[in-house]
Write an enzyme that holds these catalytic residues in place. Structure first.
Site, PDB file in Angstrom:
ATOM      1  N   HIS A 120       0.845  -1.202   0.000  1.00 38.41           N
ATOM      2  CA  HIS A 120       0.000   0.000   0.000  1.00 38.41           C
ATOM      3  C   HIS A 120       0.877   1.247   0.000  1.00 38.41           C
ATOM      4  CE1 HIS A 120       0.522   0.790   4.389  1.00 38.41           C
ATOM      5  NE2 HIS A 120       0.402  -0.509   4.550  1.00 38.41           N
ATOM      6  N   ASP A 130      -0.228   4.386   1.035  1.00 36.13           N
ATOM      7  CA  ASP A 130      -0.568   5.356   2.067  1.00 36.13           C
ATOM      8  C   ASP A 130       0.139   5.047   3.378  1.00 36.13           C
ATOM      9  OD1 ASP A 130      -2.241   3.031   2.242  1.00 36.13           O
ATOM     10  OD2 ASP A 130      -3.595   4.105   3.587  1.00 36.13           O
ATOM     11  N   ASP A 163       6.334   0.614   7.276  1.00 36.34           N
ATOM     12  CA  ASP A 163       4.924   0.344   6.976  1.00 36.34           C
ATOM     13  C   ASP A 163       4.441   1.230   5.839  1.00 36.34           C
ATOM     14  OD1 ASP A 163       2.276  -0.441   7.103  1.00 36.34           O
ATOM     15  OD2 ASP A 163       1.833   0.653   8.948  1.00 36.34           O
ATOM     16  N   GLU A 174      -5.080   1.594   2.656  1.00 33.75           N
ATOM     17  CA  GLU A 174      -4.989   0.466   3.592  1.00 33.75           C
ATOM     18  C   GLU A 174      -5.094   0.933   5.033  1.00 33.75           C
ATOM     19  OE1 GLU A 174      -3.214  -2.461   6.335  1.00 33.75           O
ATOM     20  OE2 GLU A 174      -2.560  -0.409   5.953  1.00 33.75           O
ATOM     21  N   GLU A 175      -4.509   2.095   5.321  1.00 31.41           N
ATOM     22  CA  GLU A 175      -4.463   2.567   6.709  1.00 31.41           C
ATOM     23  C   GLU A 175      -5.823   3.031   7.225  1.00 31.41           C
ATOM     24  OE1 GLU A 175      -2.151   1.920   8.496  1.00 31.41           O
ATOM     25  OE2 GLU A 175      -0.232   1.979   7.462  1.00 31.41           O
ATOM     26  N   GLU A 198       2.038  -7.479   3.469  1.00 32.12           N
ATOM     27  CA  GLU A 198       2.962  -7.025   4.502  1.00 32.12           C
ATOM     28  C   GLU A 198       2.947  -7.898   5.752  1.00 32.12           C
ATOM     29  OE1 GLU A 198       1.878  -3.265   6.435  1.00 32.12           O
ATOM     30  OE2 GLU A 198      -0.131  -3.489   5.561  1.00 32.12           O
ATOM     31  N   HIS A 258       3.642   3.001  12.942  1.00 30.66           N
ATOM     32  CA  HIS A 258       2.752   4.021  13.502  1.00 30.66           C
ATOM     33  C   HIS A 258       3.370   4.746  14.698  1.00 30.66           C
ATOM     34  CE1 HIS A 258      -1.116   1.944  11.733  1.00 30.66           C
ATOM     35  NE2 HIS A 258      -0.062   1.852  10.925  1.00 30.66           N
TER      36      HIS A 258
END
Length: 464
Positions: A114, A116, A148, A182-183, A210, A423
């Site tokens: 992804h 984003d 990520d 995705e997030e 992932e 994150h």
């Protein structure tokens, strides 16, 4: 839901102007590195491209998706990969690349990532989150998305570049998807992609998505993941003077529910702390917001008990859990009607099933019945890596949308000896670990794209 029609309205062959990136990637196959005795020596160019990708701010709520798409397509063009951009939702491009195999009858390999990333609190970072700062002393690259998962998406491309230079040509077709959103749940990205006619025509046999970094020298492999249940509980009661004691106030009832949830969370966490279960095998519950009180110009009214109070919980349920029992617990213990408790809107804000469209738990076999798992483990070893034991991913990824359709999907990000900073502030990936991950993917992609046993392929689908 079939999104094929919607996709066709926005699908286009990518011919967007990419001039800012042509100087960076004049020829990806040449700039990837120079070959000397079968080994790459131009690691600085590889790291520079990674930094360029990381510098593109694709953080919510306003991700610069088109800039990221231009960057990816420029790289794909230099590798002579077929490329197209799909927009299942306006303004949210999904880049789909294709490396055609010599036997199109074989199910294809899909490498998903992804584009984003989550927002970053810049003032709490040692280095600006979108500067992609390379610390010369440690070799760490600090950037949002370094773990990520912009690393994985670009490692796919770098690995293909190495394979092409070596003269390798795939037997199976290899697809690469760079998806948006995705997030924030993946609903306008991987979910619509997996439902589309485009995806059906790809004849996908295996999906890689992932994983997580490993603090040890083992690479972590995931065969399933927790499904998100986002729950909002609402308590109501009569408003009253702040000095009065009486039963069934909104705040009192909500606090009882919060305490009940806390006890359940502690019991699940104790199983992890004791080593009886892994984090991915228990139901996790975390309160993510609390909304109550009567606002005033200086804060909140202190002598007034509010008539309603809300709390939000992020619940993650593994496919091995008894979901029916959890639903009863929520209705009978956490939000009983007898205490004036309800779910907001009468239902879960988001509730993802732990079962696929065939009624089976959403997981991928990790034993000898699944040739893809064994191929992955062997490919990692062949590249001097150490595969870890199969795990359930403790959160959620886009892989669930492919597993829901009965496809095998494995979560894997080649990051060993790396702290888990997804994150978090100061997210980083060491440059040497990034380069090593490219070698791992080179081995994995070659193993998957060379696998030509059609009978076992179909048998593994039936098992999964």
């Amino acid at each position: 839901m079939n999104s094929g029609g919607a996709a066709s309205q926005h699908r286009r062959q990518s011919r967007r102007p990419c001039f800012p990136y042509l100087s960076l990637i004049l020829s990806f196959a040449v700039l990837v590195a120079t070959v000397n005795g079968g080994e790459f020596t131009d690691s600085s160019s590889i790291i520079s491209r990674f930094q360029q990708y990381l510098k593109i701010n694709t953080a919510h709520p306003e991700p610069n998706y088109h800039k990221a798409a231009d960057f990816i397509v420029s790289a794909a063009n230099s590798l002579s990969l077929e490329s197209q951009i799909l927009e299942f939702a306006k303004g949210k491009p999904l880049v789909l690349l294709k490396w055609a195999g010599s036997d199109p009858t074989l199910p294809s390999v899909l490498l998903n990532s992804h584009t984003d990333v989550v927002p970053a609190e810049q003032e709490k970072w040692a280095h600006a989150p979108f500067d992609a700062h390379l610390d010369p002393s440690s070799g760490h690259i600090y950037a949002r998305g370094s773990q990520d998962m912009k690393c994985v998406g670009l490692q796919y491309l770098e690995a293909i570049g190495k394979l092409q230079i070596s003269g390798y040509r795939p037997i199976r077709t290899v697809y690469l998807s760079f998806v948006p959103d995705e997030e924030i749940g993946g609903h306008d990205g991987a979910e619509k992609f997996a439902d589309s006619e485009v995806f059906k025509k790809m004849n996908v046999g295996i999906v890689l998505d992932e994983g997580l970094p490993s603090p040890t020298d083992n690479y972590r492999l995931f065969y399933a993941e927790k499904c998100p249940w986002w729950l909002v509980i609402k308590a109501t009661g009569a408003p009253g003077h702040g000095a009065k004691l009486y039963d069934n106030t909104a705040m009192e009832n909500l606090l009882k529910s919060i305490e009940s949830v806390r006890r359940f969370r502690a019991a699940q966490f104790d199983l992890v702390k004791s080593g009886l279960k892994a984090e991915g095998e228990v139901i996790s519950v975390n309160m993510v917001f609390l909304k109550a009180g009567t606002p005033s110009p200086t804060g909140f009214v202190m002598n007034l008990q509010p008539s309603e109070a809300l709390a939000g919980f992020d619940i993650r349920v593994p496919p091995t859990a008894d979901s029916a029992s959890l639903e009863r617990r929520i209705a009978e213990e956490w939000a009983p009607a007898s205490r004036n408790m309800t779910f907001e809107l009468g239902q879960f804000k988001q509730k993802v099933s732990v079962f696929d469209e065939f009624g089976k738990p959403i997981l991928t076999s990790s034993d000898s019945s699944n040739p893809w798992w064994k191929l992955l483990e062997k490919a990692i070893r062949d590249a001097n890596g150490k595969p870890g034991k199969p795990e359930i991913f403790p959160a959620s990824t886009d892989a669930r949308y492919f597993r829901e359709r009965g496809l095998p999907a494995i979560g894997f990000s080649p990051m060993s000896n790396t702290p888990i900073l997804l994150h978090d502030h100061n997210e980083f990936l060491n440059k040497d670990e990034y380069l090593k991950g490219i070698d791992i993917y080179e081995s994995v992609i070659k193993a998957y794209a060379s696998y030509a046993d059609h009978q076992k392929d179909e048998a593994s689908r039936d098992e999964l």
